[in-house]
Design a protein around this motif. Structure first.
Motif, PDB file in Angstrom:
ATOM      1  N   VAL A 141      11.780   6.231 -13.506  1.00 54.86           N
ATOM      2  CA  VAL A 141      11.993   6.886 -12.216  1.00 54.86           C
ATOM      3  C   VAL A 141      10.641   7.031 -11.527  1.00 54.86           C
ATOM      4  O   VAL A 141       9.601   7.129 -12.179  1.00 54.86           O
ATOM      5  N   PHE A 142      10.676   6.999 -10.223  1.00 56.83           N
ATOM      6  CA  PHE A 142       9.480   7.172  -9.413  1.00 56.83           C
ATOM      7  C   PHE A 142       9.080   8.646  -9.437  1.00 56.83           C
ATOM      8  O   PHE A 142       9.918   9.527  -9.231  1.00 56.83           O
ATOM      9  N   ASP A 143       7.822   8.910  -9.684  1.00 54.78           N
ATOM     10  CA  ASP A 143       7.349  10.286  -9.793  1.00 54.78           C
ATOM     11  C   ASP A 143       6.676  10.717  -8.490  1.00 54.78           C
ATOM     12  O   ASP A 143       5.479  10.549  -8.292  1.00 54.78           O
ATOM     13  N   GLN A 144       7.486  11.284  -7.612  1.00 55.94           N
ATOM     14  CA  GLN A 144       7.026  11.655  -6.277  1.00 55.94           C
ATOM     15  C   GLN A 144       5.804  12.584  -6.319  1.00 55.94           C
ATOM     16  O   GLN A 144       4.859  12.413  -5.565  1.00 55.94           O
ATOM     17  N   GLU A 145       5.831  13.537  -7.222  1.00 57.20           N
ATOM     18  CA  GLU A 145       4.729  14.507  -7.280  1.00 57.20           C
ATOM     19  C   GLU A 145       3.404  13.841  -7.593  1.00 57.20           C
ATOM     20  O   GLU A 145       2.407  14.038  -6.913  1.00 57.20           O
ATOM     21  N   LYS A 146       3.417  13.045  -8.654  1.00 56.11           N
ATOM     22  CA  LYS A 146       2.169  12.372  -9.031  1.00 56.11           C
ATOM     23  C   LYS A 146       1.697  11.480  -7.900  1.00 56.11           C
ATOM     24  O   LYS A 146       0.511  11.383  -7.609  1.00 56.11           O
ATOM     25  N   TYR A 147       2.681  10.831  -7.254  1.00 53.06           N
ATOM     26  CA  TYR A 147       2.281   9.958  -6.155  1.00 53.06           C
ATOM     27  C   TYR A 147       1.560  10.730  -5.070  1.00 53.06           C
ATOM     28  O   TYR A 147       0.530  10.303  -4.564  1.00 53.06           O
ATOM     29  N   GLU A 148       2.100  11.882  -4.724  1.00 52.56           N
ATOM     30  CA  GLU A 148       1.484  12.636  -3.632  1.00 52.56           C
ATOM     31  C   GLU A 148       0.088  13.119  -3.977  1.00 52.56           C
ATOM     32  O   GLU A 148      -0.778  13.190  -3.122  1.00 52.56           O
ATOM     33  N   LYS A 149      -0.117  13.425  -5.238  1.00 50.87           N
ATOM     34  CA  LYS A 149      -1.474  13.804  -5.648  1.00 50.87           C
ATOM     35  C   LYS A 149      -2.445  12.646  -5.476  1.00 50.87           C
ATOM     36  O   LYS A 149      -3.580  12.826  -5.058  1.00 50.87           O
ATOM     37  N   LEU A 150      -1.978  11.463  -5.817  1.00 51.91           N
ATOM     38  CA  LEU A 150      -2.872  10.304  -5.783  1.00 51.91           C
ATOM     39  C   LEU A 150      -3.040   9.718  -4.393  1.00 51.91           C
ATOM     40  O   LEU A 150      -4.064   9.119  -4.074  1.00 51.91           O
ATOM     41  N   SER A 151      -2.026   9.912  -3.543  1.00 44.59           N
ATOM     42  CA  SER A 151      -1.966   9.095  -2.339  1.00 44.59           C
ATOM     43  C   SER A 151      -3.122   9.355  -1.387  1.00 44.59           C
ATOM     44  O   SER A 151      -3.433   8.534  -0.537  1.00 44.59           O
ATOM     45  N   ASN A 152      -3.776  10.495  -1.534  1.00 43.94           N
ATOM     46  CA  ASN A 152      -4.910  10.745  -0.656  1.00 43.94           C
ATOM     47  C   ASN A 152      -6.018   9.716  -0.860  1.00 43.94           C
ATOM     48  O   ASN A 152      -6.677   9.320   0.091  1.00 43.94           O
ATOM     49  N   GLU A 153      -6.201   9.316  -2.103  1.00 41.78           N
ATOM     50  CA  GLU A 153      -7.267   8.340  -2.347  1.00 41.78           C
ATOM     51  C   GLU A 153      -6.829   6.922  -1.991  1.00 41.78           C
ATOM     52  O   GLU A 153      -7.642   6.014  -2.036  1.00 41.78           O
ATOM     53  N   GLY A 154      -5.589   6.747  -1.646  1.00 37.09           N
ATOM     54  CA  GLY A 154      -5.132   5.427  -1.262  1.00 37.09           C
ATOM     55  C   GLY A 154      -5.044   4.486  -2.441  1.00 37.09           C
ATOM     56  O   GLY A 154      -6.051   4.084  -3.004  1.00 37.09           O
ATOM     57  N   LEU A 155      -3.851   4.148  -2.834  1.00 38.23           N
ATOM     58  CA  LEU A 155      -3.704   3.284  -3.990  1.00 38.23           C
ATOM     59  C   LEU A 155      -2.975   2.007  -3.579  1.00 38.23           C
ATOM     60  O   LEU A 155      -2.255   1.978  -2.594  1.00 38.23           O
ATOM     61  N   SER A 156      -3.171   0.990  -4.358  1.00 41.41           N
ATOM     62  CA  SER A 156      -2.661  -0.323  -3.972  1.00 41.41           C
ATOM     63  C   SER A 156      -1.623  -0.789  -4.979  1.00 41.41           C
ATOM     64  O   SER A 156      -1.841  -0.723  -6.185  1.00 41.41           O
ATOM     65  N   PHE A 157      -0.496  -1.239  -4.477  1.00 43.25           N
ATOM     66  CA  PHE A 157       0.643  -1.506  -5.331  1.00 43.25           C
ATOM     67  C   PHE A 157       0.770  -2.946  -5.785  1.00 43.25           C
ATOM     68  O   PHE A 157       1.676  -3.263  -6.538  1.00 43.25           O
ATOM     69  N   MET A 168       1.600  -1.716 -12.326  1.00 49.50           N
ATOM     70  CA  MET A 168       2.518  -0.644 -11.930  1.00 49.50           C
ATOM     71  C   MET A 168       2.356   0.572 -12.828  1.00 49.50           C
ATOM     72  O   MET A 168       2.267   1.698 -12.361  1.00 49.50           O
ATOM     73  N   LEU A 169       2.333   0.320 -14.134  1.00 52.31           N
ATOM     74  CA  LEU A 169       2.255   1.453 -15.051  1.00 52.31           C
ATOM     75  C   LEU A 169       0.906   2.150 -14.940  1.00 52.31           C
ATOM     76  O   LEU A 169       0.811   3.369 -15.082  1.00 52.31           O
ATOM     77  N   SER A 170      -0.149   1.383 -14.652  1.00 57.22           N
ATOM     78  CA  SER A 170      -1.479   1.998 -14.594  1.00 57.22           C
ATOM     79  C   SER A 170      -1.610   2.945 -13.410  1.00 57.22           C
ATOM     80  O   SER A 170      -2.494   3.794 -13.389  1.00 57.22           O
ATOM     81  N   LEU A 171      -0.741   2.804 -12.421  1.00 56.28           N
ATOM     82  CA  LEU A 171      -0.803   3.728 -11.293  1.00 56.28           C
ATOM     83  C   LEU A 171      -0.390   5.135 -11.719  1.00 56.28           C
ATOM     84  O   LEU A 171      -0.767   6.117 -11.076  1.00 56.28           O
ATOM     85  N   GLY A 172       0.376   5.213 -12.776  1.00 59.50           N
ATOM     86  CA  GLY A 172       0.759   6.522 -13.290  1.00 59.50           C
ATOM     87  C   GLY A 172       1.792   7.242 -12.456  1.00 59.50           C
ATOM     88  O   GLY A 172       1.898   8.457 -12.495  1.00 59.50           O
ATOM     89  N   ILE A 173       2.570   6.494 -11.681  1.00 57.67           N
ATOM     90  CA  ILE A 173       3.568   7.157 -10.849  1.00 57.67           C
ATOM     91  C   ILE A 173       4.982   6.793 -11.279  1.00 57.67           C
ATOM     92  O   ILE A 173       5.928   7.042 -10.551  1.00 57.67           O
ATOM     93  N   ASN A 230       0.787  -1.232   0.000  1.00 57.03           N
ATOM     94  CA  ASN A 230       0.000   0.000   0.000  1.00 57.03           C
ATOM     95  C   ASN A 230       0.813   1.273   0.000  1.00 57.03           C
ATOM     96  O   ASN A 230       0.255   2.348  -0.037  1.00 57.03           O
ATOM     97  N   HIS A 231       2.112   1.141   0.102  1.00 54.24           N
ATOM     98  CA  HIS A 231       2.950   2.332   0.139  1.00 54.24           C
ATOM     99  C   HIS A 231       4.103   2.143  -0.828  1.00 54.24           C
ATOM    100  O   HIS A 231       4.577   1.035  -1.022  1.00 54.24           O
ATOM    101  N   PRO A 232       4.553   3.225  -1.400  1.00 55.87           N
ATOM    102  CA  PRO A 232       5.576   3.113  -2.426  1.00 55.87           C
ATOM    103  C   PRO A 232       6.962   3.037  -1.828  1.00 55.87           C
ATOM    104  O   PRO A 232       7.899   3.621  -2.344  1.00 55.87           O
ATOM    105  N   ILE A 233       7.130   2.331  -0.740  1.00 55.25           N
ATOM    106  CA  ILE A 233       8.435   2.325  -0.098  1.00 55.25           C
ATOM    107  C   ILE A 233       9.400   1.402  -0.794  1.00 55.25           C
ATOM    108  O   ILE A 233      10.597   1.511  -0.607  1.00 55.25           O
ATOM    109  N   GLY A 234       8.897   0.491  -1.597  1.00 52.06           N
ATOM    110  CA  GLY A 234       9.794  -0.392  -2.309  1.00 52.06           C
ATOM    111  C   GLY A 234      10.822   0.359  -3.139  1.00 52.06           C
ATOM    112  O   GLY A 234      11.957  -0.087  -3.284  1.00 52.06           O
TER     113      GLY A 234
END
Lengths: 193, 193
Positions: free
Chosen positions: A176-192, A151-156, A113-117
DNA sequence: ACAAAAGTGTTGTCTGTACACCCATGC
DNA sequence: GCATGGGTGTACAGACAACACTTTTGT
């Protein structure tokens, strides 16, 4: 590290009076590896009465995610520390094996559930690298078509033009991991996964 | 509890030299509530340097799941303790509000994959009770048709012939949690919501 | 008879999963 | 030209979400 009597231990140290637990964890990791700005997370506190034969010690365990590129030079030399693959884990002192198991389990949950990988990979990484990281964490094979679609469908992930060519003839594109896009999406909670 | 200077705190105590952290948590819960055999889980350790104005204190926080039937008589009287709904949480001392938020979040995660929610209910409970428990934990409405279908499809609830009739004319059937069936299934990992 | 809560089914959409072939390149 | 690992598409099944009416019974 510290193969006391032929038995290994995780690295550790004592909390100083004027530093927080988190600060102590960062300091100890730094002092033993030279690494900074590493993702660390408190795992659990271990407090069985006789867990340490030297006296009553309560250990607050942390785990860190260390980029596989960074470890080679800095760590090994200075403190007879070693990296060990999970499936070759030797006997560990006290309850340290329990700590490793707990950390592994926590990582499996967390990584779903988190992009820590991504913290475990170089800044530029390929999909096959990311895949094998997840396979290592879950200790199970994952279908590469489903994985890359998800992974690609997450758009991050941002695809680079550059390819990694050392591990195959064809070469695999870097992302590369797109931190900005991730932060926009992360409020809705995304699953990895 | 302990409205020191008009500000409330969570209940707590100190770990003795001859007891583990877990034992201390159980002892403290018991001494302040009289309750035994309560589901408790270590939450997190809080170690900021100046978190307690009285000196350097590291707190290892636990949360407990207490059956809503059990609390009335035992707790309130003896230690001016109080139960507070989460949405009426008063100001709390030090970082205790953070602890409550962390616990709430942990509970939401946990309850999605583990049957710990049942510990909060009487042994016999109705589906509407279970539903409103989950709604409380998630602080969101849940469709009762989807919810009951999902819960019943897990096959870990035993329906009793008896009905709970105090909260409606029609009455709602009682269920009990089937520990045995759960343990058989739990290896494959099941999802509760 | 009416109020109040319990109970119950269907459908469309989405997500996950299984599965096999072609592609690009270095040798 | 062949061996190696990278990349891509489709079809089926199961899960989830949205949605409204009937049932029971105490008053």
């Amino acid at each position: 590290m510290d193969p006391g009597l032929g038995v290994w231990s995780l690295m550790g140290g004592f909390v100083k009076i004027d530093e927080s637990l988190d600060e102590a964890a960062v300091r100890i990791l730094h002092s033993l590896t030279g690494l900074d700005n590493i993702y660390m997370e408190q795992l659990h506190s271990y407090g069985a009465v006789h867990r340490d034969i030297g006296g009553r010690v309560i250990s607050v365990a942390y785990f860190a995610l260390i980029n596989i590129e960074d470890y080679e030079e800095q760590v090994l030399d200075e403190h007879d520390a070693r990296w060990v693959p999970l499936n070759e884990l030797p006997d560990l002192i006290f309850d340290h094996k329990q700590m490793v198991q707990d950390a592994h389990q926590r990582l499996r949950q967390k990584v779903a559930n988190h992009p820590i990988g991504f913290a475990l990979l170089p800044e530029k990484f390929t999909l096959p690298q990311l895949l094998s990281l997840y396979e290592a964490i879950y200790d199970a094979p994952i279908d590469k078509r489903n994985f890359s679609r998800k992974m690609l469908s997450l758009g991050i992930l941002k695809k680079l033009a550059e390819k990694e060519k050392s591990s195959s003839r064809k070469g695999a594109f870097f992302y590369v991991f797109d931190q900005e896009k991730y932060e926009k999406l992360s409020n809705e909670g995304l699953s990895f996964i």
